[in-house]
Write an enzyme that holds these catalytic residues in place. Structure first.
Site, short mmCIF file in Angstrom:
data_model
loop_
_atom_site.label_atom_id
_atom_site.label_comp_id
_atom_site.label_asym_id
_atom_site.label_seq_id
_atom_site.Cartn_x
_atom_site.Cartn_y
_atom_site.Cartn_z
N GLU A 20 40.74 41.64 52.10
CA GLU A 20 41.85 40.69 52.05
C GLU A 20 42.57 40.64 53.38
O GLU A 20 43.74 40.29 53.48
CB GLU A 20 42.82 41.05 50.92
CG GLU A 20 43.73 42.22 51.18
CD GLU A 20 43.10 43.60 51.02
OE1 GLU A 20 43.81 44.58 51.22
OE2 GLU A 20 41.90 43.71 50.68
N ASP A 56 38.99 35.29 44.54
CA ASP A 56 38.20 34.57 45.55
C ASP A 56 38.82 33.23 45.88
O ASP A 56 38.82 32.80 47.04
CB ASP A 56 36.77 34.37 45.06
CG ASP A 56 35.96 35.66 45.05
OD1 ASP A 56 36.42 36.67 45.65
OD2 ASP A 56 34.87 35.67 44.45
N HIS A 93 38.31 38.72 39.70
CA HIS A 93 37.79 38.46 41.05
C HIS A 93 37.53 36.99 41.31
O HIS A 93 37.61 36.54 42.46
CB HIS A 93 36.52 39.29 41.29
CG HIS A 93 36.81 40.75 41.40
ND1 HIS A 93 37.21 41.35 42.56
CD2 HIS A 93 36.78 41.74 40.46
CE1 HIS A 93 37.41 42.63 42.37
NE2 HIS A 93 37.15 42.90 41.09
#
Length: 83
Positions: A75, A49, A45
């Site tokens: 997203e 990000d 993650h």
């Protein structure tokens, strides 16, 4: 550096009202990053990000200053294009 969903919803209502009152066109782009969940699962993650930040920055750089770019969901992004 982009608006969130709540701000986007408010700004879309305002943009629709303004475009109708002024008789100007309005365009809405809905953008989704394909296979993003698999990317997050494979690379984590934190890197995901960073990808979201790069995509958001690229989108802001590709639209005019008066247009509105927002993160619509995980997203998913949305852009309001004026006139």
């Amino acid at each position: 550096g982009v608006y969130n969903r709540k701000a986007f919803d408010r700004m879309l209502e305002e943009a629709l009202a303004a475009s109708k009152a002024q008789g100007q066109d309005l365009c809405l782009l809905m953008i989704d990053i394909d296979h993003f969940k698999q990317f997050n699962d494979k690379f984590g993650h934190l890197l995901g990000d960073e990808v979201l930040k790069i995509v958001a920055r690229s989108m802001v750089e590709c639209v005019r200053g008066k247009d509105i770019t927002a993160r619509y969901g995980g997203e998913e992004f949305a852009v309001i294009l004026f006139n």
